[in-house]
Design an enzyme around this catalytic site. Structure first.
Site, PDB file in Angstrom:
ATOM      1  N   TYR A 116       0.807  -1.221   0.000  1.00 43.78           N
ATOM      2  CA  TYR A 116       0.000   0.000   0.000  1.00 43.78           C
ATOM      3  C   TYR A 116       0.841   1.273   0.000  1.00 43.78           C
ATOM      4  O   TYR A 116       0.331   2.355  -0.253  1.00 43.78           O
ATOM      5  CB  TYR A 116      -0.969   0.011   1.199  1.00 43.78           C
ATOM      6  N   LYS A 149       4.126 -15.218   0.887  1.00 41.94           N
ATOM      7  CA  LYS A 149       3.945 -15.877  -0.417  1.00 41.94           C
ATOM      8  C   LYS A 149       5.348 -16.188  -0.942  1.00 41.94           C
ATOM      9  O   LYS A 149       5.754 -15.781  -2.033  1.00 41.94           O
ATOM     10  CB  LYS A 149       3.157 -14.924  -1.338  1.00 41.94           C
ATOM     11  N   ASP A 165      -2.253 -18.183   0.479  1.00 40.15           N
ATOM     12  CA  ASP A 165      -3.420 -18.826  -0.138  1.00 40.15           C
ATOM     13  C   ASP A 165      -3.908 -20.007   0.697  1.00 40.15           C
ATOM     14  O   ASP A 165      -5.110 -20.179   0.929  1.00 40.15           O
ATOM     15  CB  ASP A 165      -3.129 -19.240  -1.597  1.00 40.15           C
ATOM     16  N   ASP A 179      -4.869  -7.142   5.489  1.00 34.39           N
ATOM     17  CA  ASP A 179      -6.114  -6.452   5.170  1.00 34.39           C
ATOM     18  C   ASP A 179      -7.170  -7.482   4.770  1.00 34.39           C
ATOM     19  O   ASP A 179      -8.313  -7.482   5.250  1.00 34.39           O
ATOM     20  CB  ASP A 179      -5.843  -5.478   4.008  1.00 34.39           C
ATOM     21  N   ASP A 227     -10.256  -9.508   7.483  1.00 36.43           N
ATOM     22  CA  ASP A 227     -11.697  -9.417   7.199  1.00 36.43           C
ATOM     23  C   ASP A 227     -12.304 -10.807   7.036  1.00 36.43           C
ATOM     24  O   ASP A 227     -13.422 -11.064   7.485  1.00 36.43           O
ATOM     25  CB  ASP A 227     -11.956  -8.572   5.939  1.00 36.43           C
TER      26      ASP A 227
END
Ligand code: NAD
Length: 368
Positions: A140, A190, A222, A246, A250
């Site tokens: 970000y 990852k 993943d 992020d 959620d």
């Protein structure tokens, strides 16, 4: 007996209702344990856009710097969707100004609340995990970050960049937190594809050498996304970069069944453990939900996310672990009595108001 200064930023919509509930519980803790919580408040978000007399952002930031901790409600709403300055700028600016690089989001299924989860009961039984998300770096914020047009069409780039220092400090936050729990850290990356993740993993392994009492495991983002649904109870402390955090925080929130229950803290790390009482850290505490314009002003908001955020504040910024435990137990007690706000009540069941739920938690603190 101690005095603590706190800045309350209620914001918009139900932010006002839930921060008021959390303050009520803090006041009860103050009376019960003989502490003084001195609070100042300021307008942020939509209300400050509407009110030309509201303090400028720099003034609010200065107040936050002086306070021991900040209790934040929520900001935004349809009225300000096209405002030239977005209401969310308030919270983003504060996090940055206060150097709050670690976002901590617990996800806990309280006993008896399994029914509210969209995931099968036997899978969510006993879920009690914490996601630590790096908040000020990664995809970000990395450069280059731009869009351009070539003859072949539009292109865009964002960079997932981390420095060793950034990974080291978020890892230490995770390991310190794990020491207060069951001493297990899952680092999410990852590393099968990304160089930045390979570096992340190396630094995680280096930091782990300073915490031989804590077990570190690595998960690819993943497969972690799948495991959070298929066996969420197997996790304790998870730590990850900004974008992965992020998304997965959620996802994990959804398994509790209500956004209204979930607290969060944004901290400038945790002090190194070792003997004596934990030093307090600066932090900003807020429920994870938004301003819920659909129920604002109707006393329907679930105040528990904000109240549990206040419990977090007691623990991390004020170093009051026993008081935090009493608030958490009072929340558990209110739920065990069967009290449910509208977001939690099964269809057809009677729901209590924001005030009734708050009264029950305050009574639990009083009686502890
Ligand atoms: P939201 O979290 O406000 O609401 C989503 C749904 O959950 C709504 O149906 C709402 O009624 C319900 N809900 C949320 N919190 C609840 C609570 N405590 N008790 C009972 N029900 C609750 O998300 P949204 O509708 O996407 O966003 C509304 C506004 O809030 C938008 O302007 C958004 O930008 C803003 N927002 C702010 C923050 C923040 O300040 N940190 C976070 C998310 C959204």
């Amino acid at each position: 007996m101690a005095t603590f200064d706190l800045l309350v930023l209620p914001g918009d919509g139900i932010g006002v209702e839930v921060t008021s509930a959390a303050q009520r519980v803090l006041d009860t803790v103050g009376r019960r344990f003989k502490h003084t919580f001195r609070s100042a408040s300021a307008a942020v978000g939509g209300v400050s856009i509407d009110n030309p007399g509201a303090p400028p952002r720099a003034e609010t930031t200065a107040l936050a710097r002086k306070a021991d901790a900040v209790l934040f409600g929520a900001v935004g709403g349809p009225k300000w969707d096209d405002a030239p300055v977005r209401p969310e700028a308030a919270i983003l600016g504060l996090r940055k100004a206060l150097g709050l690089f670690a976002n901590i989001r617990p996800v806990k299924i309280f006993p008896g609340m399994e029914e509210a989860s969209p995931v099968k009961n036997d899978r969510v039984n006993g879920v009690d995990l914490i996601i630590i998300r790096e908040l000020t770096g990664g995809l970000y914020y990395g450069k280059p970050k731009r869009r351009w047009t070539t003859k072949a069409g539009r292109q865009g780039v964002d960079a997932m960049r981390y420095s060793e220092r950034e990974v080291d400090r978020i890892m230490r936050t995770a390991f310190e937190l794990a020491r207060t729990r069951s001493r297990r850290v899952t680092s999410v990356d990852k590393a099968n594809v990304l160089e930045v993740s390979r570096m992340w993993r190396e630094v995680a392994n280096d930091v782990a050498k300073d915490y031989p009492d804590v077990t570190l495991e690595h998960q690819l983002v993943d497969s972690c996304a799948m495991l959070l649904v298929t066996r969420p109870a197997s996790f304790d402390v998870l730590v990850m970069g900004n974008m992965f955090g992020d998304i997965l925080s959620d996802e994990a929130a959804v398994i509790t069944g209500s956004l209204g229950m979930l607290p969060s803290a944004s901290l400038a790390g945790l002090p190194r453990s070792g003997g004596g009482r934990r030093r307090a850290v600066r932090g900003l505490y807020e429920p994870i939900h938004g301003t819920a314009p659909d129920i604002a002003g109707q006393s329907k908001a679930n105040p528990l996310g904000a109240i549990l955020s206040a419990a977090f504040m007691l623990q991390y910024s004020f170093g009051l672990a026993e008081e935090a435990h009493v608030v958490n137990a009072a929340v558990e007690g209110a739920l065990a009595e069967g009290l449910r706000t509208a977001d939690l009540a099964p269809a057809g069941a009677r729901a209590v108001s924001t005030e009734q739920m708050t009264d029950a938690v305050a009574a639990g603190v009083e009686a502890a």
